[in-house]
Design an enzyme around this catalytic site. Structure first.
Site, mmCIF file in Angstrom:
data_model
loop_
_atom_site.group_PDB
_atom_site.id
_atom_site.type_symbol
_atom_site.label_atom_id
_atom_site.label_comp_id
_atom_site.label_asym_id
_atom_site.label_seq_id
_atom_site.Cartn_x
_atom_site.Cartn_y
_atom_site.Cartn_z
ATOM 1 N N ARG A 38 -4.042 4.962 -6.769
ATOM 2 C CA ARG A 38 -3.421 3.892 -5.979
ATOM 3 C C ARG A 38 -2.683 2.933 -6.901
ATOM 4 N NH1 ARG A 38 -6.296 -0.669 -2.037
ATOM 5 N NH2 ARG A 38 -4.656 -2.183 -2.372
ATOM 6 N N ASP B 289 -19.631 -5.734 -1.988
ATOM 7 C CA ASP B 289 -18.970 -4.466 -1.677
ATOM 8 C C ASP B 289 -19.847 -3.392 -2.276
ATOM 9 O OD1 ASP B 289 -17.396 -2.098 -1.947
ATOM 10 O OD2 ASP B 289 -15.582 -3.297 -1.637
ATOM 11 N N TYR C 99 -8.771 -8.011 9.843
ATOM 12 C CA TYR C 99 -8.177 -8.139 8.510
ATOM 13 C C TYR C 99 -6.657 -8.079 8.670
ATOM 14 C CZ TYR C 99 -8.420 -7.689 3.391
ATOM 15 O OH TYR C 99 -8.329 -7.904 2.041
ATOM 16 N N HIS D 87 0.835 -1.210 0.000
ATOM 17 C CA HIS D 87 0.000 0.000 0.000
ATOM 18 C C HIS D 87 0.866 1.254 0.000
ATOM 19 C CE1 HIS D 87 -4.029 -1.744 1.605
ATOM 20 N NE2 HIS D 87 -3.424 -2.583 0.800
ATOM 21 N N LYS E 97 -4.521 -11.732 4.599
ATOM 22 C CA LYS E 97 -4.256 -11.409 3.194
ATOM 23 C C LYS E 97 -2.990 -12.148 2.782
ATOM 24 C CE LYS E 97 -5.978 -9.473 0.805
ATOM 25 N NZ LYS E 97 -6.849 -9.429 -0.339
ATOM 26 N N HIS F 43 -16.711 -7.549 1.446
ATOM 27 C CA HIS F 43 -15.328 -7.251 1.103
ATOM 28 C C HIS F 43 -15.008 -5.826 1.541
ATOM 29 C CE1 HIS F 43 -12.908 -5.112 -2.048
ATOM 30 N NE2 HIS F 43 -12.069 -6.087 -1.816
ATOM 31 N N SER F 44 -13.739 -5.540 1.713
ATOM 32 C CA SER F 44 -13.363 -4.177 2.079
ATOM 33 C C SER F 44 -12.029 -3.798 1.478
ATOM 34 C CB SER F 44 -13.260 -4.078 3.605
ATOM 35 O OG SER F 44 -12.457 -2.985 3.980
ATOM 36 N N ASN F 45 -11.938 -2.549 1.136
ATOM 37 C CA ASN F 45 -10.683 -1.894 0.768
ATOM 38 C C ASN F 45 -10.418 -0.822 1.804
ATOM 39 O OD1 ASN F 45 -9.014 -2.009 -1.783
ATOM 40 N ND2 ASN F 45 -11.052 -2.629 -2.465
ATOM 41 N N LYS G 35 -8.959 -12.891 9.087
ATOM 42 C CA LYS G 35 -8.661 -13.136 7.672
ATOM 43 C C LYS G 35 -7.221 -12.702 7.427
ATOM 44 C CE LYS G 35 -9.471 -10.848 3.247
ATOM 45 N NZ LYS G 35 -10.480 -10.475 2.263
ATOM 46 N N GLU H 295 -10.442 -17.754 0.236
ATOM 47 C CA GLU H 295 -10.962 -16.657 -0.590
ATOM 48 C C GLU H 295 -10.122 -16.502 -1.856
ATOM 49 O OE1 GLU H 295 -11.791 -13.179 1.765
ATOM 50 O OE2 GLU H 295 -11.398 -11.841 0.072
ATOM 51 N N THR I 292 -14.901 -2.913 -15.976
ATOM 52 C CA THR I 292 -15.790 -2.527 -17.074
ATOM 53 C C THR I 292 -16.261 -1.097 -16.845
ATOM 54 O OG1 THR I 292 -17.831 -3.171 -15.967
ATOM 55 C CG2 THR I 292 -16.707 -4.907 -17.199
ATOM 56 N N ASP J 183 -6.674 -15.328 1.940
ATOM 57 C CA ASP J 183 -7.058 -14.720 0.652
ATOM 58 C C ASP J 183 -5.819 -14.298 -0.136
ATOM 59 O OD1 ASP J 183 -8.020 -13.212 -1.442
ATOM 60 O OD2 ASP J 183 -8.690 -11.538 -0.191
ATOM 61 N N PRO J 184 -5.372 -15.152 -1.092
ATOM 62 C CA PRO J 184 -4.183 -14.775 -1.875
ATOM 63 C C PRO J 184 -4.508 -13.970 -3.134
ATOM 64 C CG PRO J 184 -4.791 -17.023 -2.385
ATOM 65 C CD PRO J 184 -5.824 -16.516 -1.409
ATOM 66 N N ASN J 185 -5.735 -13.506 -3.266
ATOM 67 C CA ASN J 185 -6.120 -12.691 -4.438
ATOM 68 C C ASN J 185 -5.779 -13.383 -5.761
ATOM 69 O OD1 ASN J 185 -5.686 -9.932 -2.469
ATOM 70 N ND2 ASN J 185 -7.452 -10.009 -3.830
ATOM 71 N N HIS K 183 -11.246 -2.689 6.535
ATOM 72 C CA HIS K 183 -9.891 -2.138 6.702
ATOM 73 C C HIS K 183 -9.863 -1.047 7.778
ATOM 74 C CE1 HIS K 183 -7.219 -3.134 3.079
ATOM 75 N NE2 HIS K 183 -8.269 -3.892 2.915
ATOM 76 N N ASN L 76 -14.221 -12.055 -3.983
ATOM 77 C CA ASN L 76 -14.526 -10.670 -4.351
ATOM 78 C C ASN L 76 -13.807 -10.363 -5.661
ATOM 79 O OD1 ASN L 76 -12.054 -10.389 -2.278
ATOM 80 N ND2 ASN L 76 -11.900 -8.772 -3.803
HETATM 81 O O1 LIG Z 1 -9.462 -9.339 -1.973
HETATM 82 C C1 LIG Z 1 -9.605 -8.492 -1.129
HETATM 83 O O2 LIG Z 1 -10.080 -8.768 -0.044
HETATM 84 C C2 LIG Z 1 -9.214 -7.139 -1.484
HETATM 85 O O3 LIG Z 1 -9.090 -6.876 -2.627
HETATM 86 C C3 LIG Z 1 -9.041 -6.142 -0.452
HETATM 87 C C4 LIG Z 1 -7.960 -5.134 -0.688
HETATM 88 O O4 LIG Z 1 -7.763 -4.733 -1.993
HETATM 89 C C5 LIG Z 1 -6.660 -5.608 -0.126
HETATM 90 O O5 LIG Z 1 -6.204 -6.745 -0.775
HETATM 91 C C6 LIG Z 1 -5.641 -4.550 -0.154
HETATM 92 O O6 LIG Z 1 -6.043 -3.383 0.024
HETATM 93 O O7 LIG Z 1 -4.476 -4.873 -0.264
HETATM 94 MG MG LIG Z 2 -10.447 -10.911 -1.376
#
Ligand SMILES: O=C([O-])C(=O)C[C@H](O)[C@@H](O)C(=O)[O-]
Ligand SMILES: [Mg+2]
Length: 430
Positions: free
Chosen positions: A409, A299, A152, A28, A199, A326-328, A197, A252, A107, A227-229, A355, A275
């Site tokens: 970002r 979200d 988180y 970040h 990340k 979900h959250s950012n 959770k 996730e 999109t 959650d490894p995205n 977050h 998400n």
């Molecule tokens: O998959 C998720 O939970 C997110 O995308 C949350 C955020 O984007 C998180 O991964 C971040 O901010 O690094």
């Molecule tokens: Mg996620």
């Protein structure tokens, strides 16, 4: 009778302090953009909303705000017609899954909905204040008095790279299982969270499996998520699911895209949440008919507001798919909005992500509080929050003073400051 006509709309882009939280894309930035929306009625009532503040959102929010003037804050359905009239610059979107975005497909519609949600929340706040009703009442009424959130957890550096302007935080580093457990303890002590959770997608899967195992040992019986995205192959996802199946509430987005998620789901009994592969109404049919996901993390920002979130929850209920949130990086306005809508969703059976504990700054006169991991559902008119204009001005000043580096970002660019060789990893990473 209240005059609900919109007479003024104020848009205030801000930069908010953010700790050095790691994800599979990078880290970040020290400050992240958000947009604060204010809608003023003819009676002088002001409603507030919050959404993403990057340039591509601001570009849409400005014409949207102009079109809102003269309309009624109660005309929530009309917001979608307004959104359709706002042109999206094609260079801002690609129809493919945007791995850099961490939030699935990009999109034009999704971009519009992400902007619309800030206006919808501001209109609901103004409407609620005008009628003397809380937002949850405008959404049909709360079915619970408090909404549970989960801690988180992030892998994290102690501080941003040397020489980078940033705010200090007191969370310390978390780069191994012991650091992750220590961070979880702080979350529990400070906020009372009882589900966690992590990340992931930051370190090789074995290290992240060890971190989740350490959490399971330190907090027996507590729901855990990883959650490894989408950073793992199907094979790696299945292996992690096998190794952690006894302690995970859900896994996730282990793999990227509905077909890969469907394959993982077929080969494991561990529920999959997303998400990333279900982030728009158009993606639901394929994912649900293939059994690719068992929990959708809604979200309200990119689903198009609080009422769309309720519609998503109803669809999930119909198909026997779970729903959570979900959250950012977000501030208190969005946490209040999430809490109001979550309070109205009967089938919310998992603690929501937020977050908010990572944000030491806010634009409210009073921060929202987590008690035993939950936020009490506000019953005051509107969202039940109040804007602190001095704080807002200060964070806007920071945005004005920025030369443009932080206004969009970019976690990979932030990582390159520490590691000039860093490139956004090809997926699957492992
Ligand atoms: O998959 C998720 O939970 C997110 O995308 C949350 C955020 O984007 C998180 O991964 C971040 O901010 O690094
Ligand atoms: Mg996620």
């Amino acid at each position: 009778m209240a005059n609900l006509t919109v007479t003024d709309v104020r848009l205030t882009p801000i930069l908010v302090a953010d700790p050095p939280l790691l994800n599979t894309q990078g880290v970040h930035q020290p400050y992240t953009p958000r947009l604060i929306v204010e809608v003023v009625t003819a009676d002088g009532v002001t409603g507030v909303g919050e959404t993403y503040g990057d340039t591509k959102y601001l570009e849409l929010a400005r014409p949207f705000a102009e079109k809102l003037k003269g309309r009624q804050v109660s005309d929530l359905n009309g917001l979608f017609a307004v959104a359709d009239e706002v042109a999206v610059d094609a260079s801002r979107v690609s129809e493919a899954v945007d791995v850099g975005g961490l939030r699935g497909v990009q999109t034009a519609d999704k971009l519009r909905l992400s902007v619309l949600s800030g206006f919808e929340v501001a209109c609901l706040d103004a409407l609620g204040k005008s009628l003397g009703l809380p937002v949850h009442a405008l959404l049909g009424g709360k079915v619970r008095d408090a909404v549970e959130y989960s801690a988180y957890l992030f892998y994290k550096w102690a501080e941003h790279p040397a020489g980078v302007r940033s705010e200090q935080d007191d969370w310390g580093a978390a780069l191994d299982p012991a650091g992750v457990v220590e961070q979880a303890r702080k979350f529990k002590e400070r906020y009372g969270f009882s589900s966690f959770k992590l990340k992931g997608g930051v370190f090789p899967p074995d290290e992240e499996i060890a971190a989740v195992r350490a959490l399971a040992q330190a907090f027996p019986g507590h729901p855990l998520r990883l959650d490894p995205n989408g950073a793992w192959s199907v094979g790696t996802s299945v292996k992690v699911a096998e190794e952690l199946g006894d302690v995970l509430e859900y896994l996730e987005d282990p793999a990227l895209g509905t077909p890969a998620m469907a394959e993982v789901a077929e080969r494991t009994g561990v529920p999959l949440a997303t998400n990333m592969c279900v982030t728009t109404f158009a993606e639901i049919k394929e994912a649900f008919t293939q059994g690719a996901v068992q929990v959708v993390l809604s979200d309200h920002h990119y689903w198009g507001g609080l009422r769309n979130t309720q519609q998503l929850a109803a669809i999930c209920r119909t198909f026997g798919v779970g729903v959570s949130m979900h959250s950012n990086t977000h501030l208190g306005i969005s946490l209040a909005a999430m809490t109001h809508v979550a309070a109205t969703v009967p089938n919310l059976h998992h603690a929501c992500d937020s977050h908010y504990p990572w944000q030491s700054e806010d634009v409210l006169t009073e921060r929202l509080v987590f008690e035993n991991g939950s936020v009490r559902v506000p019953d005051a008119p509107g969202l039940g929050v109040e804007l602190d204009r001095d704080r807002l001005a200060l964070l806007h000043r920071r945005w004005l003073d920025d030369d443009g580096t932080l206004r969009d970002r970019d976690d990979a660019a932030a990582m390159r400051i520490a590691d000039p060789e860093w490139a956004t990893p090809a997926m699957p990473r492992w």
